[in-house]
Design an enzyme around this catalytic site. Structure first.
Site, PDB file in Angstrom:
ATOM      1  N   CYS B  86     -20.416  12.776 -66.784  1.00 36.27           N
ATOM      2  CA  CYS B  86     -21.231  12.958 -67.410  1.00 36.27           C
ATOM      3  C   CYS B  86     -21.593  11.990 -68.618  1.00 36.27           C
ATOM      4  O   CYS B  86     -22.184  11.123 -68.127  1.00 36.27           O
ATOM      5  CB  CYS B  86     -20.587  14.294 -68.269  1.00 36.27           C
ATOM      6  N   HIS B 203     -18.265  18.025 -63.802  1.00 39.01           N
ATOM      7  CA  HIS B 203     -16.795  17.696 -64.327  1.00 39.01           C
ATOM      8  C   HIS B 203     -15.575  17.904 -63.811  1.00 39.01           C
ATOM      9  O   HIS B 203     -15.050  18.975 -63.665  1.00 39.01           O
ATOM     10  CB  HIS B 203     -16.561  18.279 -65.823  1.00 39.01           C
ATOM     11  N   GLU B 205     -12.788  16.857 -63.904  1.00 39.25           N
ATOM     12  CA  GLU B 205     -11.417  16.920 -64.721  1.00 39.25           C
ATOM     13  C   GLU B 205     -11.140  18.318 -65.330  1.00 39.25           C
ATOM     14  O   GLU B 205     -10.109  18.952 -65.380  1.00 39.25           O
ATOM     15  CB  GLU B 205     -11.419  16.066 -65.718  1.00 39.25           C
TER      16      GLU B 205
END
Lengths: 83, 231
Positions: B86, B203, B205
């Site tokens: 990002c 994302h 994660e």
């Protein structure tokens, strides 16, 4: 002295902000408006009196940080002067 | 592996990345403040999501000139593994480690949603644990996520297989309807020519723990770890 850096999206690159502004202007009755582009104006208050050096360094700043050459073009001029 | 998560003023996904690598994947991981000028002994670096420097000027532009970035850039040029997520992807394009630029979403809205993406290659160090053309839902949360690259360079990127992830529908269809932000060719994530620098807007994660929806995002990090272990 004041150096102005004008940063604009490059021609041919879609400018969604310009498009939205244009739509709003059309709604307000300004139907004659075409191809609105929204850019940035950055005003640098610079120490020193050599205009040539000030402009050259402002170009460097635009190249390095102020504009992204992938998508933006820029013009550098002295306040009150021509681009 | 030894990982570093770079923390900029305004980063807000640094802890998620740390948690994914440390708690979940049992890696050695530490935070690195952006003012540091030495990275120490590291095998991988995460440039996390967030709003470094308030997204002033252009997203990621000012962070690119943080003191630590000189080290990150030379680490990447030596072949070190760098993953930009990002805002981190925006920094990678701004710094020239990856081609192109991330611009305002065509809708002009901030988009925050679970977004299906398709894995385009499984023979890279970031994707070797995925099935061919696997589709997974990974959150996107951005205002400047519209990937742009001029036609001639885009062709070069596509020809060398630099695109690792594309936005798609839940059944893997890549088209205008499944493109959330106006990215050229539905591009969601790319890798550099050296194959060691990954930038992506979604994302992963945030999808590493089965407690939170699913853990498909974890396979990106597991791919890297797997390849590192076998190297």
């Amino acid at each position: 002295m004041k150096v102005i850096v004008e940063v604009m999206p490059k021609d041919g690159i879609l400018d969604p902000q310009g498009k939205a502004v244009q739509q709003a202007l059309h709604q307000l009755g300004y139907g004659e408006v075409r191809n609105v582009r929204v850019g940035k104006r950055i005003v640098l208050n610079v120490e020193g009196s050599d205009k040539t050096i000030a402009l050259k360094r402002a170009e460097e700043m635009a190249d390095t940080l102020l504009a992204n050459e992938n998508v933006e073009g820029f013009k550098v001029h002295l306040a009150g002067g021509k681009a | 592996m030894k990982w570093g998560v770079i923390v900029f003023p305004g980063s807000n996904c640094d802890r998620d990345a740390h948690d994914a690598l440390g708690r979940i994947l049992k890696q050695e991981v530490r935070f690195i403040w952006h003012k540091e000028t030495e990275l120490g002994d590291l095998d991988g670096i995460i440039l996390p999501g967030g709003f470094s420097y308030g997204d002033y000027l252009r997203s990621g532009a000012i962070a690119t000139f943080s003191p630590v970035m000189n080290e990150v850039i030379s680490f990447a040029k030596r072949g070190g593994i760098v993953i930009g997520i990002c805002n981190g992807f925006q920094m990678l394009t701004e710094s020239g480690l990856l081609p192109g630029a991330l611009r305002q979403n065509h809708s002009l809205s901030f988009i925050c949603q679970e977004q299906p993406i398709r894995v385009e290659r499984t023979d890279t160090r970031f994707t070797n644990q995925y099935e061919s053309h696997q589709v997974m839902g990974i959150p996107i949360a951005h205002h400047e996520g519209s990937y742009f690259l001029a036609d001639n360079e885009l062709k070069r990127l596509e020809d060398r297989g630099g695109v690792l992830f594309r936005y798609c529908s839940t059944d893997g269809e890549v088209d205008a309807n499944s493109n959330p932000n106006g990215s050229v060719n539905n591009i969601a994530g790319i890798v550099n020519e050296g194959g060691n620098v990954l930038g992506m807007m979604p994302h992963p994660e945030r999808r590493c723990d089965d407690l939170i929806y699913h853990s498909d995002g974890r396979l990106i990090f597991e791919s890297v770890i797997e390849e590192f272990a076998s190297a």
